[in-house]
Design a protein around this motif. Structure first.
Motif, mmCIF file in Angstrom:
data_model
loop_
_atom_site.group_PDB
_atom_site.id
_atom_site.type_symbol
_atom_site.label_atom_id
_atom_site.label_comp_id
_atom_site.label_asym_id
_atom_site.label_seq_id
_atom_site.Cartn_x
_atom_site.Cartn_y
_atom_site.Cartn_z
ATOM 1 N N UNK A 355 34.981 45.184 34.221
ATOM 2 C CA UNK A 355 34.094 44.592 35.224
ATOM 3 C C UNK A 355 34.701 43.319 35.804
ATOM 4 N N UNK A 356 35.742 43.448 36.608
ATOM 5 C CA UNK A 356 36.388 42.265 37.196
ATOM 6 C C UNK A 356 35.485 41.579 38.220
ATOM 7 N N UNK A 357 35.790 40.341 38.507
ATOM 8 C CA UNK A 357 35.039 39.578 39.501
ATOM 9 C C UNK A 357 35.405 40.084 40.891
ATOM 10 N N UNK A 358 34.392 40.319 41.705
ATOM 11 C CA UNK A 358 34.600 40.800 43.068
ATOM 12 C C UNK A 358 34.293 39.709 44.075
ATOM 13 N N UNK A 359 34.912 39.799 45.220
ATOM 14 C CA UNK A 359 34.628 38.916 46.347
ATOM 15 C C UNK A 359 33.584 39.624 47.213
ATOM 16 N N UNK A 360 32.627 38.900 47.792
ATOM 17 C CA UNK A 360 31.666 39.548 48.683
ATOM 18 C C UNK A 360 32.349 40.418 49.737
ATOM 19 N N UNK A 361 31.940 41.680 49.782
ATOM 20 C CA UNK A 361 32.538 42.646 50.705
ATOM 21 C C UNK A 361 33.423 43.666 50.011
ATOM 22 N N UNK A 362 33.858 43.378 48.781
ATOM 23 C CA UNK A 362 34.742 44.301 48.048
ATOM 24 C C UNK A 362 34.053 45.630 47.749
ATOM 25 N N UNK A 363 32.768 45.570 47.406
ATOM 26 C CA UNK A 363 32.052 46.801 47.052
ATOM 27 C C UNK A 363 32.007 47.755 48.237
#
Length: 402
Positions: A355-363
């Protein structure tokens, strides 16, 4: 064999080092592509576990075609129908299933009721080199939003910033899609809107604010930051989607008519009382943010606000704000610096590597890849039935599957 293993180990070390240590001045597009090619974002489920042969997939192009045909059959001008189809189909393509095809029937009803004028074109009431006040004239929200964002982009390119406030608008679907218009031209985009009352803060039995979503988007070097959020725990479309699936909702999403938390989606939809972002304990944060959005969109523009905004089946007169900033007027190398900023966030040490950290918009980017790999968009059986009924009612060509 030993040589191949050595080369592979070295390559992985280099990629990891560059992602962790790279400074903005030397960051390039190719390095971000390395991150993408290594596919370091997690995998998300696209729905139920049907086999490929059982799935009914709809291409992005076909989704747009069907939506376009439905609007044209409802006497919407072709250019406006094209704008609506592009936005709604893009929602499903990006995994925002609650706001795409799911909302098509709602727009049909709004047009038929006369509350939305599908032929109306926005009008500039007053403007300067930096700002503009626009009357949406009760037209389609998407048409108003694209007009206003393009106007703000034009102003920002000339003097560094464009600020456009609109009244008499309607539901404009997903804010982030208008920020993307600015981002494609190397600009920062910001937009927000008020909505019909749906938020009931802790202690209130009735909704006094809308979901009041906002979005901030900025471009990087083959990268982006695209934040989009409702100021309620979830958007109303999430409840509508849960109802289509016949499922319950998590506690903390909504209240019933008595102001008590409920997991029954029907009671939640009947009450139309969504909890603010932060839920029962920390909802004052979402409540404050939602109120701020209403001040900048509804109060500022001369539109309706708070409980003055009409519900479904009534004229809306929504207020919306569109701000565009040209980063070239500020510190140099903005896109490189943003890309480096994103890498610092994504490279954060995590407790669970899965569960790596995502930047808004990655999903949303991940969802785009999944749709392309699957060969189309997968809709619920309930949604496909609704589309079939619409096709029969409007006498348009039914959805075609891949």
């Amino acid at each position: 064999m030993a040589l191949k293993l050595c080369i592979s180990t070295a390559a992985n070390y280099i990629v990891k080092y560059l992602r962790a240590q790279l400074v903005p001045k030397i960051y390039s597009n190719n390095l971000y592509k390395i991150w993408r090619q290594n596919d370091l974002t997690p995998t998300y489920s696209t729905g139920n576990a049907k086999s490929k042969s059982e799935k009914k997939l709809v291409s992005f192009k076909e989704s747009k075609r069907f939506i376009y045909d439905c609007f044209v059959a409802s006497d919407v001008p072709k250019d406006h129908a094209k704008a609506m189809a592009g936005i709604l189909a893009s929602c499903d393509y990006r995994g925002i299933m609650s706001h795409g095809m799911n909302r098509l029937e709602m727009y049909m009803k709004e047009i038929k009721s006369g509350n939305t004028d599908p032929c109306a074109k926005p009008k500039i009431l007053s403007e300067t080199s930096a700002v503009a006040w626009v009357d949406g004239r009760h037209g389609l929200g998407v048409v108003v939003a694209e007009f206003c964002m393009d106007l703000a982009i034009k102003k920002a390119k000339k003097i560094g910033v464009g600020w456009v406030s609109a009244k008499n608008s309607n539901h404009y679907v997903v804010p982030a899609l208008y920020c993307l218009r600015a981002m494609k031209q190397g600009l920062i985009g910001i937009t927000m809107t008020n909505t019909s009352p749906l938020m009931a803060p802790k202690g209130a039995k009735h909704a006094i604010l809308g979901t009041n979503p906002l979005s901030i988007g900025a471009p990087g070097c083959d990268d982006q930051f695209l934040f989009d959020v409702a100021t309620t725990q979830v958007a109303l479309g999430k409840l509508e989607l849960a109802k289509r699936k016949g499922s319950t909702i998590p506690e903390g999403w909504a209240l019933d008519k008595e102001g008590k938390p409920t997991t029954d989606v029907n009671k939640a939809l009947e009450a139309n009382n969504l909890l603010p972002l932060g839920g029962l304990e920390f909802g004052y944060k979402g409540y404050g943010l939602g109120a701020a959005v209403d001040v900048l969109s509804g109060v500022l523009s001369g539109a309706t606000y708070s409980t003055m905004v009409g519900g479904r089946g009534k004229p809306k007169n929504l207020g919306q704000l569109f701000v565009v900033i040209d980063p070239c007027f500020f510190a140099p190398d903005f896109q490189q610096r943003l890309t480096h900023f994103n890498c610092l966030l994504r490279n954060c040490e995590v407790a669970d590597p899965k569960n790596p950290i995502l930047v808004p918009g990655d999903i949303e980017i991940k969802r785009l890849k999944q749709v392309e790999k699957a060969g189309g968009i997968e809709y619920t059986d309930n949604q496909l039935k609704t589309c079939e009924n619409l096709a029969n009612k409007l006498k348009v060509k039914p959805l075609q599957f891949e």
